[in-house]
Design a protein around this motif. Structure first.
Motif, PDB file in Angstrom:
ATOM      1  N   PRO A   1      45.500  65.783  24.933  1.00 15.97           N
ATOM      2  CA  PRO A   1      46.456  65.346  23.901  1.00 15.97           C
ATOM      3  C   PRO A   1      45.782  64.715  22.685  1.00 15.97           C
ATOM      4  O   PRO A   1      46.365  64.696  21.597  1.00 15.97           O
ATOM      5  CB  PRO A   1      47.349  64.339  24.637  1.00 15.97           C
ATOM      6  CG  PRO A   1      46.612  63.975  25.886  1.00 15.97           C
ATOM      7  CD  PRO A   1      45.805  65.184  26.238  1.00 15.97           C
ATOM      8  N   GLN A   2      44.543  64.232  22.844  1.00 15.55           N
ATOM      9  CA  GLN A   2      43.835  63.668  21.686  1.00 15.55           C
ATOM     10  C   GLN A   2      43.457  64.756  20.683  1.00 15.55           C
ATOM     11  O   GLN A   2      43.132  64.459  19.536  1.00 15.55           O
ATOM     12  CB  GLN A   2      42.573  62.914  22.143  1.00 15.55           C
ATOM     13  CG  GLN A   2      42.913  61.652  22.932  1.00 15.55           C
ATOM     14  CD  GLN A   2      41.660  60.965  23.433  1.00 15.55           C
ATOM     15  OE1 GLN A   2      41.105  61.335  24.457  1.00 15.55           O
ATOM     16  NE2 GLN A   2      41.195  59.960  22.700  1.00 15.55           N
ATOM     17  N   LEU A   3      43.509  66.022  21.123  1.00  9.30           N
ATOM     18  CA  LEU A   3      43.316  67.149  20.197  1.00  9.30           C
ATOM     19  C   LEU A   3      44.664  67.799  19.871  1.00  9.30           C
ATOM     20  O   LEU A   3      44.712  68.878  19.282  1.00  9.30           O
ATOM     21  CB  LEU A   3      42.370  68.200  20.812  1.00  9.30           C
ATOM     22  CG  LEU A   3      40.944  67.747  21.134  1.00  9.30           C
ATOM     23  CD1 LEU A   3      40.112  68.928  21.629  1.00  9.30           C
ATOM     24  CD2 LEU A   3      40.267  67.104  19.929  1.00  9.30           C
TER      25      LEU A   3
ATOM     26  N   GLY B   1      37.083  51.261  25.198  1.00  6.05           N
ATOM     27  CA  GLY B   1      37.368  51.798  23.874  1.00  6.05           C
ATOM     28  C   GLY B   1      37.979  53.169  24.038  1.00  6.05           C
ATOM     29  O   GLY B   1      38.228  53.626  25.151  1.00  6.05           O
ATOM     30  N   CYS B   2      38.238  53.844  22.912  1.00  6.96           N
ATOM     31  CA  CYS B   2      38.906  55.144  22.962  1.00  6.96           C
ATOM     32  C   CYS B   2      38.619  55.848  21.640  1.00  6.96           C
ATOM     33  O   CYS B   2      38.656  55.210  20.588  1.00  6.96           O
ATOM     34  CB  CYS B   2      40.407  54.929  23.134  1.00  6.96           C
ATOM     35  SG  CYS B   2      41.371  56.453  23.146  1.00  6.96           S
ATOM     36  N   LEU B   3      38.341  57.146  21.683  1.00 11.97           N
ATOM     37  CA  LEU B   3      38.038  57.867  20.442  1.00 11.97           C
ATOM     38  C   LEU B   3      39.241  57.913  19.500  1.00 11.97           C
ATOM     39  O   LEU B   3      39.072  58.152  18.307  1.00 11.97           O
ATOM     40  CB  LEU B   3      37.544  59.290  20.750  1.00 11.97           C
ATOM     41  CG  LEU B   3      36.158  59.367  21.406  1.00 11.97           C
ATOM     42  CD1 LEU B   3      35.803  60.812  21.722  1.00 11.97           C
ATOM     43  CD2 LEU B   3      35.084  58.731  20.534  1.00 11.97           C
ATOM     44  N   SER B   4      40.448  57.649  20.017  1.00 11.01           N
ATOM     45  CA  SER B   4      41.634  57.596  19.161  1.00 11.01           C
ATOM     46  C   SER B   4      41.842  56.195  18.558  1.00 11.01           C
ATOM     47  O   SER B   4      42.786  55.982  17.799  1.00 11.01           O
ATOM     48  CB  SER B   4      42.883  58.017  19.938  1.00 11.01           C
ATOM     49  OG  SER B   4      42.789  59.390  20.286  1.00 11.01           O
TER      50      SER B   4
ATOM     51  N   GLN C   1      40.147  57.125  34.935  1.00  9.02           N
ATOM     52  CA  GLN C   1      41.486  56.509  34.931  1.00  9.02           C
ATOM     53  C   GLN C   1      42.041  56.439  33.513  1.00  9.02           C
ATOM     54  O   GLN C   1      43.224  56.718  33.270  1.00  9.02           O
ATOM     55  CB  GLN C   1      41.422  55.101  35.530  1.00  9.02           C
ATOM     56  CG  GLN C   1      41.116  55.096  37.019  1.00  9.02           C
ATOM     57  CD  GLN C   1      40.916  53.681  37.541  1.00  9.02           C
ATOM     58  OE1 GLN C   1      41.884  52.962  37.754  1.00  9.02           O
ATOM     59  NE2 GLN C   1      39.677  53.271  37.744  1.00  9.02           N
ATOM     60  N   HIS C   2      41.181  56.081  32.562  1.00  8.08           N
ATOM     61  CA  HIS C   2      41.594  55.993  31.151  1.00  8.08           C
ATOM     62  C   HIS C   2      42.078  57.368  30.655  1.00  8.08           C
ATOM     63  O   HIS C   2      43.113  57.472  30.001  1.00  8.08           O
ATOM     64  CB  HIS C   2      40.394  55.486  30.329  1.00  8.08           C
ATOM     65  CG  HIS C   2      40.585  55.500  28.850  1.00  8.08           C
ATOM     66  ND1 HIS C   2      40.603  54.350  28.089  1.00  8.08           N
ATOM     67  CD2 HIS C   2      40.732  56.531  27.967  1.00  8.08           C
ATOM     68  CE1 HIS C   2      40.783  54.678  26.811  1.00  8.08           C
ATOM     69  NE2 HIS C   2      40.857  55.992  26.703  1.00  8.08           N
ATOM     70  N   GLU C   3      41.305  58.426  31.002  1.00  8.64           N
ATOM     71  CA  GLU C   3      41.668  59.767  30.507  1.00  8.64           C
ATOM     72  C   GLU C   3      42.945  60.281  31.175  1.00  8.64           C
ATOM     73  O   GLU C   3      43.766  60.927  30.526  1.00  8.64           O
ATOM     74  CB  GLU C   3      40.518  60.753  30.710  1.00  8.64           C
ATOM     75  CG  GLU C   3      39.202  60.369  30.039  1.00  8.64           C
ATOM     76  CD  GLU C   3      39.330  59.973  28.583  1.00  8.64           C
ATOM     77  OE1 GLU C   3      40.247  60.452  27.899  1.00  8.64           O
ATOM     78  OE2 GLU C   3      38.502  59.162  28.126  1.00  8.64           O
ATOM     79  N   ILE C   4      43.113  60.019  32.461  1.00  4.15           N
ATOM     80  CA  ILE C   4      44.343  60.456  33.148  1.00  4.15           C
ATOM     81  C   ILE C   4      45.556  59.727  32.543  1.00  4.15           C
ATOM     82  O   ILE C   4      46.617  60.332  32.364  1.00  4.15           O
ATOM     83  CB  ILE C   4      44.226  60.261  34.674  1.00  4.15           C
ATOM     84  CG1 ILE C   4      43.204  61.268  35.243  1.00  4.15           C
ATOM     85  CG2 ILE C   4      45.594  60.446  35.353  1.00  4.15           C
ATOM     86  CD1 ILE C   4      42.877  61.066  36.715  1.00  4.15           C
ATOM     87  N   ASP C   5      45.397  58.465  32.197  1.00  2.00           N
ATOM     88  CA  ASP C   5      46.481  57.735  31.512  1.00  2.00           C
ATOM     89  C   ASP C   5      46.942  58.487  30.261  1.00  2.00           C
ATOM     90  O   ASP C   5      48.144  58.563  29.984  1.00  2.00           O
ATOM     91  CB  ASP C   5      46.007  56.342  31.075  1.00  2.00           C
ATOM     92  CG  ASP C   5      46.079  55.302  32.193  1.00  2.00           C
ATOM     93  OD1 ASP C   5      46.635  55.601  33.270  1.00  2.00           O
ATOM     94  OD2 ASP C   5      45.571  54.184  31.972  1.00  2.00           O
ATOM     95  N   HIS C   6      45.969  59.029  29.493  1.00  2.00           N
ATOM     96  CA  HIS C   6      46.323  59.758  28.270  1.00  2.00           C
ATOM     97  C   HIS C   6      47.306  60.897  28.552  1.00  2.00           C
ATOM     98  O   HIS C   6      48.145  61.227  27.724  1.00  2.00           O
ATOM     99  CB  HIS C   6      45.068  60.398  27.651  1.00  2.00           C
ATOM    100  CG  HIS C   6      44.332  59.526  26.683  1.00  2.00           C
ATOM    101  ND1 HIS C   6      44.858  59.110  25.487  1.00  2.00           N
ATOM    102  CD2 HIS C   6      43.076  59.015  26.729  1.00  2.00           C
ATOM    103  CE1 HIS C   6      43.959  58.369  24.838  1.00  2.00           C
ATOM    104  NE2 HIS C   6      42.868  58.290  25.575  1.00  2.00           N
ATOM    105  N   LEU C   7      47.173  61.528  29.736  1.00  2.00           N
ATOM    106  CA  LEU C   7      48.015  62.685  30.065  1.00  2.00           C
ATOM    107  C   LEU C   7      49.469  62.283  30.275  1.00  2.00           C
ATOM    108  O   LEU C   7      50.367  63.119  30.237  1.00  2.00           O
ATOM    109  CB  LEU C   7      47.478  63.402  31.306  1.00  2.00           C
ATOM    110  CG  LEU C   7      46.007  63.845  31.218  1.00  2.00           C
ATOM    111  CD1 LEU C   7      45.589  64.543  32.491  1.00  2.00           C
ATOM    112  CD2 LEU C   7      45.777  64.737  29.999  1.00  2.00           C
TER     113      LEU C   7
HETATM  114 NI    NI Z   1      41.039  57.352  25.137  1.00  2.74          NI
END
Ligand code: NI
Length: 174
Positions: free
Chosen positions: A50-52, A93-96, A135-141
């Motif tokens: 989703p970040q893309l 942190g997060c690239l977004s 865990q951080h990336e799965i949260d994004h989904l």
């Molecule tokens: Ni992130």
């Protein structure tokens, strides 16, 4: 492979839930490769589709140190199967959310089921930085951003700064 632009918060698209992929074929593999290239281009250690702007349950990770060989991980339909009772707090942190970091508490260890880039069902057992990152990336989904774990005050400070930076960048581009 191609570098695609990463969506920066605040942006409604980052808060949407993603659909599972039906399987990992050529188009999902291309997405995974583009995600890795976009992540490396921004010196990140994880990225979610989703970040893309792609609402598919796909994430990529690479927590190898700069002096090690790359260790890319490509996960489709990742599902957390188990988490440890032990919790740890660590800067995240997060690239977004470029340039913004804040402490988040999460389980120290996790086990995750997923499909790999060749459509094989696999499990990943992770601890430390990799466990945190997955865990951080799965949260994004699920449209869940790391700032949701912070107090409303801290979250709003970060979001306001990002909104201001975006506005200034947009004005400069006019
Ligand atoms: Ni992130």
């Amino acid at each position: 492979m191609a570098v695609r632009p990463i969506i920066i918060a605040p942006d409604k698209r980052l808060k949407l839930a993603c659909k599972p992929v039906e399987g990992v074929g050529k188009s999902v593999r291309t997405l995974m490769d583009d995600m890795l290239e976009s992540m490396y281009a921004s010196n990140g250690i994880g990225l979610a589709a989703p970040q893309l702007g792609v609402l598919a349950r796909v994430i990529v990770l690479d927590v190898a140190r700069a002096d090690n060989e790359p260790q890319p991980l490509r996960l489709a339909n990742p599902e957390i199967r188990w988490v440890s009772d032990e919790l740890v707090e660590r800067e995240e942190g997060c690239l977004s959310f470029p340039e913004h970091f804040a402490p988040v508490t999460r389980p120290e260890r996790v086990r995750v089921a997923y499909l790999d880039h060749e459509n094989r069902a696999r499990e990943l057992e992770a601890a430390g930085l990799l466990a945190r990152c997955v865990q951080h990336e799965i949260d994004h989904l699920d449209g869940l951003l790391f700032v949701e774990y912070l107090s409303a005050l801290k979250r709003n400070v970060i979001l306001r700064k990002l909104a201001k930076t975006k506005k200034l960048a947009a004005e400069a581009a006019d």
